[in-house]
Write a protein that holds these residues in place. Structure first.
Motif, mmCIF file in Angstrom:
data_model
loop_
_atom_site.group_PDB
_atom_site.id
_atom_site.type_symbol
_atom_site.label_atom_id
_atom_site.label_comp_id
_atom_site.label_asym_id
_atom_site.label_seq_id
_atom_site.Cartn_x
_atom_site.Cartn_y
_atom_site.Cartn_z
ATOM 1 N N LYS A 241 0.810 -1.214 0.000
ATOM 2 C CA LYS A 241 0.000 0.000 0.000
ATOM 3 C C LYS A 241 0.845 1.266 0.000
ATOM 4 C CE LYS A 241 -3.809 -2.238 2.450
ATOM 5 N NZ LYS A 241 -4.703 -2.177 3.621
ATOM 6 N N ARG A 242 2.109 1.138 -0.335
ATOM 7 C CA ARG A 242 2.971 2.315 -0.324
ATOM 8 C C ARG A 242 2.605 3.279 -1.445
ATOM 9 N NH1 ARG A 242 5.282 2.733 4.583
ATOM 10 N NH2 ARG A 242 6.192 0.745 5.224
ATOM 11 N N LEU A 243 2.721 4.590 -1.135
ATOM 12 C CA LEU A 243 2.454 5.651 -2.093
ATOM 13 C C LEU A 243 3.656 6.583 -2.147
ATOM 14 C CD1 LEU A 243 -1.188 6.542 -1.047
ATOM 15 C CD2 LEU A 243 -0.503 5.100 -2.958
ATOM 16 N N TYR A 244 3.942 7.126 -3.327
ATOM 17 C CA TYR A 244 5.099 7.988 -3.496
ATOM 18 C C TYR A 244 4.717 9.219 -4.314
ATOM 19 C CZ TYR A 244 7.610 4.004 -1.707
ATOM 20 O OH TYR A 244 8.032 2.979 -0.910
ATOM 21 N N THR A 245 5.451 10.299 -4.072
ATOM 22 C CA THR A 245 5.151 11.554 -4.763
ATOM 23 C C THR A 245 5.916 11.694 -6.073
ATOM 24 O OG1 THR A 245 6.859 12.648 -3.438
ATOM 25 C CG2 THR A 245 4.583 12.774 -2.649
ATOM 26 N N THR A 246 6.915 10.848 -6.325
ATOM 27 C CA THR A 246 7.669 10.904 -7.587
ATOM 28 C C THR A 246 7.830 9.493 -8.138
ATOM 29 O OG1 THR A 246 9.838 10.686 -6.516
ATOM 30 C CG2 THR A 246 8.956 12.920 -6.788
ATOM 31 N N PRO A 247 7.886 9.343 -9.477
ATOM 32 C CA PRO A 247 8.112 8.017 -10.073
ATOM 33 C C PRO A 247 9.455 7.432 -9.679
ATOM 34 C CG PRO A 247 7.296 9.573 -11.713
ATOM 35 C CD PRO A 247 7.624 10.377 -10.486
ATOM 36 N N TYR A 248 10.465 8.291 -9.484
ATOM 37 C CA TYR A 248 11.789 7.789 -9.117
ATOM 38 C C TYR A 248 11.771 7.082 -7.768
ATOM 39 C CZ TYR A 248 16.591 7.800 -7.475
ATOM 40 O OH TYR A 248 17.801 7.424 -6.948
ATOM 41 N N ASN A 249 11.107 7.689 -6.779
ATOM 42 C CA ASN A 249 11.041 7.061 -5.464
ATOM 43 C C ASN A 249 10.288 5.734 -5.519
ATOM 44 O OD1 ASN A 249 12.435 9.147 -4.315
ATOM 45 N ND2 ASN A 249 10.622 10.241 -3.593
ATOM 46 N N LEU A 250 9.261 5.662 -6.365
ATOM 47 C CA LEU A 250 8.532 4.408 -6.525
ATOM 48 C C LEU A 250 9.435 3.334 -7.132
ATOM 49 C CD1 LEU A 250 5.992 2.660 -6.536
ATOM 50 C CD2 LEU A 250 5.353 3.733 -8.712
ATOM 51 N N GLN A 251 10.218 3.697 -8.126
ATOM 52 C CA GLN A 251 11.132 2.736 -8.735
ATOM 53 C C GLN A 251 12.181 2.258 -7.751
ATOM 54 O OE1 GLN A 251 12.678 4.783 -12.148
ATOM 55 N NE2 GLN A 251 10.698 4.839 -13.209
ATOM 56 N N HIS B 116 11.808 2.051 -4.528
ATOM 57 C CA HIS B 116 11.108 1.169 -3.583
ATOM 58 C C HIS B 116 10.935 -0.231 -4.163
ATOM 59 C CE1 HIS B 116 7.910 -0.545 -1.120
ATOM 60 N NE2 HIS B 116 7.167 -0.650 -2.222
ATOM 61 N N ILE B 117 10.509 -0.329 -5.418
ATOM 62 C CA ILE B 117 10.287 -1.634 -6.055
ATOM 63 C C ILE B 117 11.598 -2.397 -6.178
ATOM 64 C CG2 ILE B 117 9.562 -2.772 -8.192
ATOM 65 C CD1 ILE B 117 7.559 -0.518 -8.593
ATOM 66 N N ALA B 118 12.654 -1.699 -6.605
ATOM 67 C CA ALA B 118 13.943 -2.364 -6.786
ATOM 68 C C ALA B 118 14.519 -2.842 -5.464
ATOM 69 C CB ALA B 118 14.919 -1.414 -7.475
ATOM 70 N N SER B 119 14.321 -2.077 -4.392
ATOM 71 C CA SER B 119 14.938 -2.412 -3.109
ATOM 72 C C SER B 119 14.139 -3.428 -2.314
ATOM 73 C CB SER B 119 15.121 -1.138 -2.280
ATOM 74 O OG SER B 119 15.621 -1.436 -1.001
ATOM 75 N N PHE B 120 12.819 -3.242 -2.204
ATOM 76 C CA PHE B 120 12.016 -4.070 -1.308
ATOM 77 C C PHE B 120 11.357 -5.259 -1.997
ATOM 78 C CE2 PHE B 120 12.391 -0.135 1.020
ATOM 79 C CZ PHE B 120 12.523 -0.562 2.333
ATOM 80 N N HIS B 121 11.019 -5.137 -3.259
ATOM 81 C CA HIS B 121 10.317 -6.225 -3.944
ATOM 82 C C HIS B 121 11.262 -7.075 -4.791
ATOM 83 C CE1 HIS B 121 6.475 -4.769 -2.532
ATOM 84 N NE2 HIS B 121 6.731 -3.562 -3.036
ATOM 85 N N LYS B 122 12.149 -6.427 -5.534
ATOM 86 C CA LYS B 122 13.082 -7.186 -6.377
ATOM 87 C C LYS B 122 14.382 -7.519 -5.663
ATOM 88 C CE LYS B 122 11.353 -5.308 -10.748
ATOM 89 N NZ LYS B 122 11.710 -4.602 -12.012
ATOM 90 N N SER C 204 13.701 4.640 6.129
ATOM 91 C CA SER C 204 13.173 5.973 6.426
ATOM 92 C C SER C 204 13.200 6.881 5.201
ATOM 93 C CB SER C 204 13.992 6.628 7.543
ATOM 94 O OG SER C 204 15.302 6.918 7.092
ATOM 95 N N ARG C 205 14.041 6.556 4.216
ATOM 96 C CA ARG C 205 14.168 7.413 3.041
ATOM 97 C C ARG C 205 13.238 7.028 1.909
ATOM 98 N NH1 ARG C 205 18.648 6.634 0.746
ATOM 99 N NH2 ARG C 205 19.588 5.142 2.146
ATOM 100 N N ILE C 206 12.974 5.739 1.713
ATOM 101 C CA ILE C 206 12.164 5.348 0.558
ATOM 102 C C ILE C 206 11.019 4.417 0.939
ATOM 103 C CG2 ILE C 206 14.085 5.614 -1.063
ATOM 104 C CD1 ILE C 206 14.449 2.628 -1.033
ATOM 105 N N SER C 207 10.551 4.527 2.166
ATOM 106 C CA SER C 207 9.467 3.645 2.585
ATOM 107 C C SER C 207 8.090 4.230 2.311
ATOM 108 C CB SER C 207 9.595 3.344 4.083
ATOM 109 O OG SER C 207 9.507 4.531 4.828
#
Length: 304
Positions: free
Chosen positions: A212-222, A224-230, A281-284
């Motif tokens: 359910k994470r939400l981000y204000t920029t596409p970069y932060n979303l990318q 997050h996906i690379a770090s926590f999911h992939k 704390s930075r990309i959660s």
């Protein structure tokens, strides 16, 4: 026609984007196109230059080879290849009398003739300067030291010989948020921050199921996906006796400084040591405190 409105300048252009480029390069020194790659703070006047620069950060670099017989040149972009191809197809009318070498442009011949004469052909026309250079680009770079880069703050008016010096000077004029009084060193940072005060802002939802994470920029979303999911960890510690790997370059550099630096080593003079911040704390993501619009869905998110 679009006419430059800076005092003492009457340059005109037939397109608005050309006027904006002129004002950035000749007057304000602003470089609006900033590289978003972690650890890179380069900025450019033209969007094309930023796109070309981003190729240097790409892991998969496509190669474009010259098809001209006997030429094995390889380029990263199609535009560079097209520019190189002209050297084979365009006539070269300017010939050197000493050695017979031919060139497409007169300036190229002038640069070449300097090798025979030992003189620098491109002179600075500024009064009491007299500096000379071998190439037109070196002359243009030098001429900027006479014009300088002026601080955009009206009450300051400081002039710097280099764009990098103006960027270092910018934090001395902090930008203050009118809502919460938080200060920022650059106008772009303040612009991004103001989105947090907007009653309705664009956010990007994580597409992974159950997240359910939400981000204000596409970069932060990318990130997050690379770090926590992939679980991608492309940045490895540069020491041969350490096998640690990290998802961002900043995390790797912080690890190296705190783990492998000397025990009595002091922070770099003139810089304040930043407080420790974890990757989480930075990309959660962030908690939705207001009604926000999720990108692509058009639905309002309720408060968590």
């Amino acid at each position: 026609m679009h006419i430059c409105d800076f005092p003492g300048c009457s340059a005109s252009f037939n397109k608005l984007w050309r006027l904006k480029e002129h004002q950035c390069s000749a007057h304000t020194g602003e470089r609006p196109h900033v590289c978003t790659h972690p650890g890179c703070d380069k900025a450019f006047i033209r969007s094309y230059h930023l796109k070309r620069h981003l190729l240097t950060h790409s892991d998969t670099k496509e190669e474009h080879k010259c098809s001209y017989p006997g030429c094995d040149r390889v380029y990263r972009s199609v535009q560079s290849l097209r520019k190189h191809t002209k050297t084979h197809t365009t006539p070269k009318p300017h010939t050197c009398r000493e050695c017979g070498a031919s060139y497409r442009k007169h300036t190229q011949l002038a640069v070449h003739r300097a090798e025979h004469t030992g003189t620098l052909p491109f002179l600075c026309d500024t009064e009491d300067c007299g500096a000379s250079f071998q190439t037109p680009s070196a002359l243009r770079k030098h001429q900027k030291t006479h014009r300088g880069y002026v601080c955009p703050e009206e009450e300051c008016g400081a002039v710097f010989a280099k764009w990098s010096d103006l960027r270092k000077h910018a934090p001395t004029h902090p930008k203050v948020c009118e809502v919460c009084q938080e200060t920022f060193s650059r106008a772009r940072q303040l612009k991004l921050h103001m989105a947090t005060h907007s009653p309705s802002r664009l956010v990007f939802a994580c597409p992974e199921g159950g997240c359910k994470r939400l981000y204000t920029t596409p970069y932060n979303l990318q990130q997050h996906i690379a770090s926590f999911h992939k679980r991608e960890r492309p940045f490895r510690c540069t020491r041969s006796d350490c096998s640690a790997s990290f998802s961002t370059k900043q995390s790797m550099m912080r690890h190296f400084t705190r783990t492998h630096s000397g025990a009595g080593e002091q922070p770099t003079p003139g810089k304040q040591e930043r407080p420790k911040r974890s990757l989480i704390s930075r990309i959660s993501g962030h908690i939705v405190r207001k009604s926000e619009v999720v990108c692509g869905e058009g639905e309002e998110m309720e408060r968590e």
